[in-house]
Motif scaffolding. Structure first.
Motif, short mmCIF file in Angstrom:
data_model
loop_
_atom_site.label_atom_id
_atom_site.label_comp_id
_atom_site.label_asym_id
_atom_site.label_seq_id
_atom_site.Cartn_x
_atom_site.Cartn_y
_atom_site.Cartn_z
N ARG A 250 0.81 -1.21 0.00
CA ARG A 250 0.00 0.00 0.00
C ARG A 250 0.85 1.27 0.00
O ARG A 250 0.42 2.30 -0.53
CB ARG A 250 -0.93 0.01 1.22
N GLU A 254 1.14 5.43 -4.34
CA GLU A 254 1.26 6.78 -4.85
C GLU A 254 2.60 7.04 -5.54
O GLU A 254 2.90 8.19 -5.89
CB GLU A 254 1.04 7.79 -3.73
N GLU A 278 -9.20 -4.65 -4.66
CA GLU A 278 -9.74 -3.68 -3.70
C GLU A 278 -8.64 -2.76 -3.18
O GLU A 278 -8.84 -1.55 -3.01
CB GLU A 278 -10.40 -4.42 -2.54
N THR A 279 -7.45 -3.32 -2.94
CA THR A 279 -6.32 -2.50 -2.49
C THR A 279 -5.97 -1.45 -3.53
O THR A 279 -5.60 -0.31 -3.18
CB THR A 279 -5.10 -3.39 -2.21
N SER A 282 -8.03 2.61 -5.21
CA SER A 282 -7.84 4.05 -5.01
C SER A 282 -6.91 4.69 -6.03
O SER A 282 -6.79 5.92 -6.06
CB SER A 282 -7.29 4.31 -3.60
N ASP A 284 -5.49 4.93 -10.18
CA ASP A 284 -5.90 4.69 -11.57
C ASP A 284 -4.73 4.07 -12.35
O ASP A 284 -4.18 4.68 -13.26
CB ASP A 284 -6.34 6.01 -12.20
#
Length: 403
Positions: A250, A254, A278-279, A282, A284
């Protein structure tokens, strides 16, 4: 069976990312096929006397015929690409790209050059990991650690905190970067393109199943991933960059340098795939299934191959998948399949594998949306030896090895 693609126009176009969609020629493209880890350096075949062979690690170069036949097999399966460890991971033994630090071995580039060229001839793309988490015949992070003065091996030191120095020690990181530059700056005499320039290699992966001192801990520093990503994109700005951490970390989501996230599945599991997606919900960015055990488990609905494929096919975020792992004949010996000892050896043309190979083929064709081939047809034959007309010697060289 469709013919190999020889129109260079499309092959000269890079694969690009638009959010979580991957595009080729401005059209959605799926990266589906198989892992063929041995294309640059093999461990499964003892070559004839006089051919290069490093017995302590059972290392040898695959013949051009084996490489060409596997391209034909991927085409017959309806695949669009190959993931291959040893096109990028080749350090620490006399047959490696780097037998020792900063010492390139020209002979080791020969099978890699041929593999990249044959992929191009067949219209296939390549994903190339740069390092391995393990300490196998083709080398990996422990090789770089030892070169930098850390006396470590995976069999003894897997849980040693010092293995993290692969990511943290500036000497190790700079050594690894110099290796990457050696690889990507190499000019392929068959194509007159460097590996950095050739869009056949569409994606560069940080490594294979990277983690920290505890297996599966995903302890790969985000700043290391970003640093290697910036370095790779500086050398090869049109390549997609894959986070090769074993699992979706996770803290990496970014990282702007990362184009693709991935994971491996042993056994296949629809529940685990849903958790990974699901992880990633957030961000794209696309998701790639780098390895999975193609045998599946018919006794478990969660781990059956058809259920697994249905889950992949319904997700717009999954850009593709590559099974573990594909082999053909021991060309020029067309009577013997190459064997590997991990229990996941798929041999195209072996009647024992035909039923599951047909399921695999139906999935690959559905994903690739190739309307020129029928998913329901019988498995097409693949010639052995492969057609030599599909290959040429680079200028000024004469091949002497058996096809």
């Amino acid at each position: 069976m469709k013919s190999p693609i020889l129109t260079w126009t499309v092959l000269d176009l890079p694969v690009v990312r638009n959010g979580s969609t991957v595009l080729l020629d401005n059209k959605p493209w799926k990266a589906v096929g198989a892992n063929v880890y041995w294309l640059g350096l093999d461990e499964n075949v003892t070559p004839p006397a006089g051919e290069p062979y490093y017995a302590p690690l059972h290392a040898s170069y695959p013949t051009p015929g084996r490489i060409t036949q596997i391209m034909s097999i991927i085409t017959a399966l309806g695949g669009t690409m190959i993931r291959s460890h040893t096109l990028g991971v080749s350090v620490g033994n006399p047959l490696s790209l780097w037998p020792s630090p900063d010492k390139a071995n020209p002979a080791a580039f020969e099978p890699i050059d041929w593999a990249v060229y044959q992929a191009r001839v067949y219209g296939l793309r390549l994903m190339v990991p740069l390092v391995d988490n393990f300490d196998y015949y083709h080398g990996g992070k422990y090789t770089f650690l030892r070169w930098a003065g850390f006396n470590l091996s995976r069999t003894v030191d897997e849980r040693n905190p010092l293995v993290q120095e692969f990511y943290n020690d500036p000497k190790v990181v700079n050594l690894f970067k110099r290796y990457i530059e050696t690889l990507l700056s190499h000019m392929n005499p068959y194509t007159n393109l460097t590996y950095a320039e050739d869009p056949t290699i569409f994606a560069i992966e940080t490594g294979n199943e990277l983690c920290g001192p505890v297996w599966g801990d995903m302890d790969v520093p985000r700043e290391w991933v970003r640093d290697i990503g910036r370095f790779v994109k500086g050398l090869a700005p049109k390549k997609l960059f894959v986070d090769g951490t074993y699992g979706v970390n996770r803290t990496h989501l970014e990282a702007e340098e990362v184009d693709i996230f991935s994971n491996h599945y042993y056994p296949v599991s629809t529940a685990k795939l849903r958790r990974d997606l699901e992880t990633l919900a957030s961000v794209d960015k696309p998701y790639f299934i780098g390895e999975y055990g193609w045998l599946g488990n018919a006794a478990s609905a969660d781990a059956s191959l058809p259920a697994w494929y249905r889950e992949i096919e319904r997700s717009s975020k999954v850009m593709g998948d590559t099974l573990w792992s594909l082999f053909g004949h021991n060309v020029p010996n067309c009577n013997t399949f190459v064997e590997h000892n991990d229990g996941f050896t798929m041999q195209y043309g072996n009647p024992a594998h035909a039923a599951q190979i047909k399921i695999v083929r139906q999935h690959l064709i559905k994903m690739s949306q190739d309307l020129s081939i029928s998913a329901d047809a019988d498995l097409p034959p693949v010639s052995c030896p492969p057609p030599t007309s599909l290959g040429v010697q680079p200028s000024g060289q004469q091949g002497s090895r058996l096809f």
